[in-house]
Structure formats: C-alpha cells, structure tokens
Design a protein around this motif. Structure first.
Motif, PDB file in Angstrom:
ATOM      1  N   VAL A 196       0.863  -1.178   0.000  1.00  0.00           N
ATOM      2  CA  VAL A 196       0.000   0.000   0.000  1.00  0.00           C
ATOM      3  C   VAL A 196       0.902   1.231   0.000  1.00  0.00           C
ATOM      4  O   VAL A 196       1.797   1.353   0.840  1.00  0.00           O
ATOM      5  CB  VAL A 196      -0.929   0.036   1.226  1.00  0.00           C
ATOM      6  N   LYS A 197       0.682   2.121  -0.962  1.00  0.00           N
ATOM      7  CA  LYS A 197       1.466   3.344  -1.030  1.00  0.00           C
ATOM      8  C   LYS A 197       0.569   4.471  -1.528  1.00  0.00           C
ATOM      9  O   LYS A 197      -0.625   4.265  -1.771  1.00  0.00           O
ATOM     10  CB  LYS A 197       2.687   3.171  -1.939  1.00  0.00           C
ATOM     11  N   GLU A 198       1.133   5.664  -1.674  1.00  0.00           N
ATOM     12  CA  GLU A 198       0.343   6.833  -2.045  1.00  0.00           C
ATOM     13  C   GLU A 198       1.025   7.583  -3.176  1.00  0.00           C
ATOM     14  O   GLU A 198       2.253   7.648  -3.254  1.00  0.00           O
ATOM     15  CB  GLU A 198       0.175   7.760  -0.842  1.00  0.00           C
ATOM     16  N   ARG A 199       0.217   8.133  -4.074  1.00  0.00           N
ATOM     17  CA  ARG A 199       0.727   9.017  -5.125  1.00  0.00           C
ATOM     18  C   ARG A 199      -0.302  10.105  -5.395  1.00  0.00           C
ATOM     19  O   ARG A 199      -1.471   9.803  -5.664  1.00  0.00           O
ATOM     20  CB  ARG A 199       1.011   8.238  -6.409  1.00  0.00           C
ATOM     21  N   ASP A 200       0.129  11.331  -5.353  1.00  0.00           N
ATOM     22  CA  ASP A 200      -0.732  12.485  -5.658  1.00  0.00           C
ATOM     23  C   ASP A 200      -2.034  12.451  -4.872  1.00  0.00           C
ATOM     24  O   ASP A 200      -3.098  12.818  -5.375  1.00  0.00           O
ATOM     25  CB  ASP A 200      -1.046  12.533  -7.160  1.00  0.00           C
ATOM     26  N   GLY A 201      -1.970  12.002  -3.622  1.00  0.00           N
ATOM     27  CA  GLY A 201      -3.155  11.937  -2.794  1.00  0.00           C
ATOM     28  C   GLY A 201      -4.006  10.704  -3.011  1.00  0.00           C
ATOM     29  O   GLY A 201      -4.993  10.504  -2.301  1.00  0.00           O
ATOM     30  N   LEU A 202      -3.648   9.867  -3.969  1.00  0.00           N
ATOM     31  CA  LEU A 202      -4.363   8.620  -4.224  1.00  0.00           C
ATOM     32  C   LEU A 202      -3.706   7.478  -3.459  1.00  0.00           C
ATOM     33  O   LEU A 202      -2.473   7.339  -3.468  1.00  0.00           O
ATOM     34  CB  LEU A 202      -4.347   8.281  -5.719  1.00  0.00           C
ATOM     35  N   GLN A 203      -4.521   6.649  -2.824  1.00  0.00           N
ATOM     36  CA  GLN A 203      -4.007   5.453  -2.179  1.00  0.00           C
ATOM     37  C   GLN A 203      -3.921   4.338  -3.225  1.00  0.00           C
ATOM     38  O   GLN A 203      -4.890   4.061  -3.933  1.00  0.00           O
ATOM     39  CB  GLN A 203      -4.924   5.030  -1.035  1.00  0.00           C
TER      40      GLN A 203
END
Length: 296
Positions: A236-243
């Motif tokens: 689980v990670k995050e990019r541009d506020g998206l999970q």
C-alpha cells in the motif's frame, strides 16, 4: 462485471442506473437504511491473480494455484463479507475455456451466495471469460469489460486493462479512458475506488497508459484509491493523494518475501482497513491490518 449468484437471488444484485453512462451493479444490503447512508461499514473479500489452470496438478515455483484457491474459498465463505472483488489474471496463462470452467466450479461455494466482481488481466481471454461467466449488463465501452459497483456509500469502477492474452503489458485505451473521464465528471462526490489489473509504473510489463490514467483521475477528488494486482506483491502506497493498493496473488508469489492469499477489507467513506489472510508464501504478516485513510 458479472455478478455471479444463485438464480433465486440474482434479481437482488442487479440495479439499473437511470441516465448513467455505465452499467451500475449493486451489492445486496441487509440493513438497507444504514448502508444507504454510508453509516454501516462495507466488508469485501479482495482477491487477485488466481491463475487457475485446467489441470489441477499444475504448479509454478512450487505452488499450486488450485490448492491455494481451495484454501481461500472456504475462508471467504466464512468471513461474513458482503461481496468479492477479484483483480484479474483469473486463468493460468491464456484464458482457455477449461481454465474458466475449473475456476467457475471452484468459486461456486461463494458465487452461490455472494456477488463476485472480476476484472481481466493479461492472462485472461475476454471472449472465453464472458462465455463462461456471462455479462450482467451491456458494457459501456466496446470490447472492454468495464462496469461500476455502488455499495455502502462507495463507488467501485472496474476497468479492463487486457491488451491481448498472455501478453504482459496492459492498456486501457483511449475509448475506455475517455469513458472514465466522462463518467467521473458526471458522477457525484461519492468516494470512488478504481480497480484495474495492471500495476501503474513505467516498465514494459505494466499499464502502458498509466500516466494518462493518472491524468484522468487527478481532477476528480472523489477518486480516493486505485486497487490492482499483477505484481504478485502486497503493498500500500500513495501518489498524488491517491491510495494505491497492490493486492497479493492467490496463486503464487514472484518473490519469496511475498505472501500468497487474500485481503479481508472493511470500507467506510473515510478509508479502508485491510487485513491480510495468507495461505502460503511469507506468512509473517498474516492477520495484520493496514488502515488507509483519505480526506473527504
């Protein structure tokens, strides 16, 4: 996305969406008032990369996809979830009719009582899959297995990244991306999760139009997460506020450090709790819960 269910309960699972650009499917509700308000958490079983072959003796890296799914199905049936999502690579390599026949038989204990949604991966065959499982409604994008699921105050948009059977990279294509952009622009502020098979990096074997997918998603703040498989890795990670939720494989891991199994999930409008249920591979994190939160 087919909703697979017993003939007596199928009507409970299908809902027409007036004026919508997508075929919208609704998981059944036990406490309809509470779920309609989003007050009651939504429990789903999350699976990916089952890779079921016609031959039950087939193994890969010492793992048996058939034996692993045979362990997972009764766990899912006992978990008191309200539905199941499977993130692609349903069949072993080429999506042969016999692969889907075995998969359908193995899933019967849960499809007889629960709605099950599936996306297609690079080891699937669209025509053979639809022949085996059928389509519950007309697809909103020609030659793509695309749909929307509304449940518990949440929306799940299921995309089709299958480019060609047994060809590793995936592609949504301009027609599906354009449909997604229109669909998100026309939809409400309902927290939305996008489900696709392929990982979202830049290597040759991933989703080749991943950056264009992010371009579509970025303006729509109701999109909270993207869920996918393909890598046989749990992360689980995050990019541009998206999970970004990478589901583990049921069939086998690519690396010994990864688990084999499924994820029991509890969703609310504010996020999701993800509990790993491993049946093989690295089981050090079995039973551990990862809590993912997003802003409203």
């Amino acid at each position: 996305m087919p909703l697979l269910s017993s003939p007596t309960s199928r009507r409970q699972f299908l809902a027409a969406t007036a004026g919508a650009a997508a075929a919208t499917l609704t998981f059944p509700s036990i406490v309809r008032g509470a779920q309609a308000s989003g007050a009651r958490p939504l429990r789903l079983a999350l699976l990916s990369d089952t890779h079921i072959p016609a031959d039950p003796a087939e193994r890969y890296r010492g793992y048996s996809p058939v034996e692993n799914l045979a362990k997972v199905v009764p766990q899912v049936a006992a978990a008191k979830v309200e539905g199941v999502l499977i993130g692609g690579d349903l069949a072993r390599l080429e999506g042969l009719p016999a692969d889907y026949a075995r998969l359908k038989d193995m899933l019967a204990p849960i499809t007889s009582t629960l709605p099950v949604g599936m996306v297609l991966g690079n080891h699937d065959h669209r025509a053979n899959f639809l022949q085996a499982f059928g389509a519950s409604a007309a697809a909103p994008v020609a030659n793509k297995h695309t749909s929307t699921v509304d449940k518990g105050g949440l929306r799940f948009v299921l995309l089709d990244s299958l480019l060609s059977p047994n060809v590793t990279p995936g592609q949504l294509g301009s027609a599906q991306r354009d449909w997604l952009a229109r669909h998100l622009a026309a939809s409400s502020a309902t927290p939305t999760v996008v489900v696709v098979h392929h990982t979202l990096g830049a290597s040759d074997g991933e989703l080749v139009d991943a950056e264009r997918l992010f371009d579509v998603l970025r303006p729509h703040k109701q999109v909270k997460a993207v869920m996918y498989g393909h890598s046989h890795k749990y992360e689980v990670k995050e990019r541009d506020g998206l999970q970004l939720i990478n589901l583990p494989a049921v069939a086998y891991p690519f690396a010994d450090s990864e688990p084999v199994g499924w994820v029991e999930s509890v969703w609310t409008s504010d996020g999701v709790d993800l509990t790993l249920r491993s049946v093989g591979g690295n089981q050090a994190a079995n039973g551990q819960t990862t809590s993912v939160h997003w802003a409203r």
